[in-house]
Design a protein around this motif. Structure first.
Motif, mmCIF file in Angstrom:
data_model
loop_
_atom_site.group_PDB
_atom_site.id
_atom_site.type_symbol
_atom_site.label_atom_id
_atom_site.label_comp_id
_atom_site.label_asym_id
_atom_site.label_seq_id
_atom_site.Cartn_x
_atom_site.Cartn_y
_atom_site.Cartn_z
ATOM 1 N N SER A 172 0.680 0.863 -0.473
ATOM 2 C CA SER A 172 1.681 1.086 -1.502
ATOM 3 C C SER A 172 2.884 1.794 -0.891
ATOM 4 O O SER A 172 2.768 2.517 0.093
ATOM 5 N N PRO A 200 7.748 -4.948 -5.752
ATOM 6 C CA PRO A 200 6.365 -5.436 -5.724
ATOM 7 C C PRO A 200 6.319 -6.960 -5.877
ATOM 8 O O PRO A 200 6.954 -7.527 -6.771
ATOM 9 N N GLU A 241 3.687 -10.690 -4.919
ATOM 10 C CA GLU A 241 2.407 -11.238 -4.489
ATOM 11 C C GLU A 241 2.678 -12.346 -3.490
ATOM 12 O O GLU A 241 3.519 -13.211 -3.731
ATOM 13 N N THR A 277 -4.148 -14.284 -3.375
ATOM 14 C CA THR A 277 -2.979 -13.426 -3.517
ATOM 15 C C THR A 277 -3.254 -12.033 -2.959
ATOM 16 O O THR A 277 -4.349 -11.505 -3.074
ATOM 17 N N ASP A 292 -1.133 -8.199 -2.805
ATOM 18 C CA ASP A 292 0.016 -7.429 -3.283
ATOM 19 C C ASP A 292 0.766 -6.810 -2.105
ATOM 20 O O ASP A 292 0.149 -6.245 -1.200
#
Length: 199
Positions: free
Chosen positions: A53, A58, A60, A71, A73
Motif C-alpha cells: 500500500s 489505486p 487493478e 487481479t 491491487d
C-alpha cells in the motif's frame, strides 16, 4: 501336472489375491505418472498486501497465475505530462506496472507477467475514434498472455465500461476493439480476446 507346477500355480494365485486385497493392480509394464500436482495459491497474504500500500492511484492489473489471469491491487503514479490526456497517462502507468517484475511475495504466490518493458502508449491519431489507444508495439506482435493481460487491464481501468478497449499499433496500423471475456481470463494462453476491426 507335477507337484512343482502345482505349487507354482498356487503361489501365483495366492500373490494375485494378496495384491487385489491391498488394492494394488498387477501390471506388466512400468508406469510413471510424474510428481503429484502442486497447488498454487494465487493469493497474497494480508501482510504482503499491506506492505504494497502507498500513495498513488489505486488500480487493478491482471497478472498470470496458474495459467489464468488474476487481479492484483496496485497503486500507480501518474506522469504530469500535459501533452497527454489523463486516460493516456493512466494507460501508460498500467503498462509500466504490467511490465514490472512481480515482487518476491507475488512470485511465491505464483504470479508472473508476460508483458515486456519498453512498450509505450499514445492517444488517438487524426481520424481515430476518441477512445483509441495506440501502442508502440502492434498488438498482433504480442504473446498470447501479454495481449490478454494488456487488454483486460486497460479495459478494466482506462477504457469504456463494456469490457472492451480500442487498440492499435503505431500510426497507420489498423485499430481493433478487443474484449476481455471470462474465457480470456480463465484461459489466456489458448483463448484470444474477441476482436473487431474499427478502421
Amino acid at each position: 501336472m507335477n507337484g512343482r507346477r502345482i505349487r507354482a500355480v498356487a503361489a501365483a494365485v495366492g500373490l494375485t489375491a494378496v495384491l487385489a486385497g491391498c488394492g494394488i493392480r498387477s501390471t506388466e509394464v512400468p508406469t510413471d505418472y510424474g510428481a503429484a500436482p502442486s497447488r498454487v495459491p494465487c493469493v497474497m497474504s494480508g501482510s504482503s498486501i499491506a506492505s504494497q500500500s502507498g500513495t498513488g492511484v489505486p488500480v487493478e492489473i491482471f497478472l498470470v497465475c496458474a495459467a489464468q489471469l488474476v487481479t492484483v491491487d496496485r497503486n500507480v503514479q501518474l506522469r504530469t505530462d500535459k501533452a497527454t490526456t489523463d486516460r493516456v497517462r493512466i494507460a501508460q502507468a498500467l503498462l509500466d506496472e504490467l511490465a514490472t517484475p512481480p515482487s518476491e511475495d507475488e512470485k511465491r504466490a505464483g504470479f508472473a507477467t508476460d508483458v515486456r518493458r519498453g512498450t509505450t502508449v499514445s492517444g488517438p491519431r487524426k481520424g481515430d475514434p476518441a477512445e483509441a489507444l495506440r501502442l508502440s508495439t502492434p498488438p498482433e506482435d504480442l504473446s498470447a498472455f501479454a495481449l490478454a493481460q494488456i487488454v483486460c487491464t486497460l479495459a478494466d481501468n482506462a477504457s469504456s465500461d463494456d469490457g472492451t478497449v480500442v487498440m492499435g499499433g503505431p500510426e497507420g496500423s489498423p485499430l481493433r476493439r478487443y474484449e476481455c471475456t471470462p474465457e480470456v481470463r480463465s484461459r489466456p494462453g489458448t483463448v484470444a480476446p474477441p476482436v473487431k476491426t474499427v478502421r
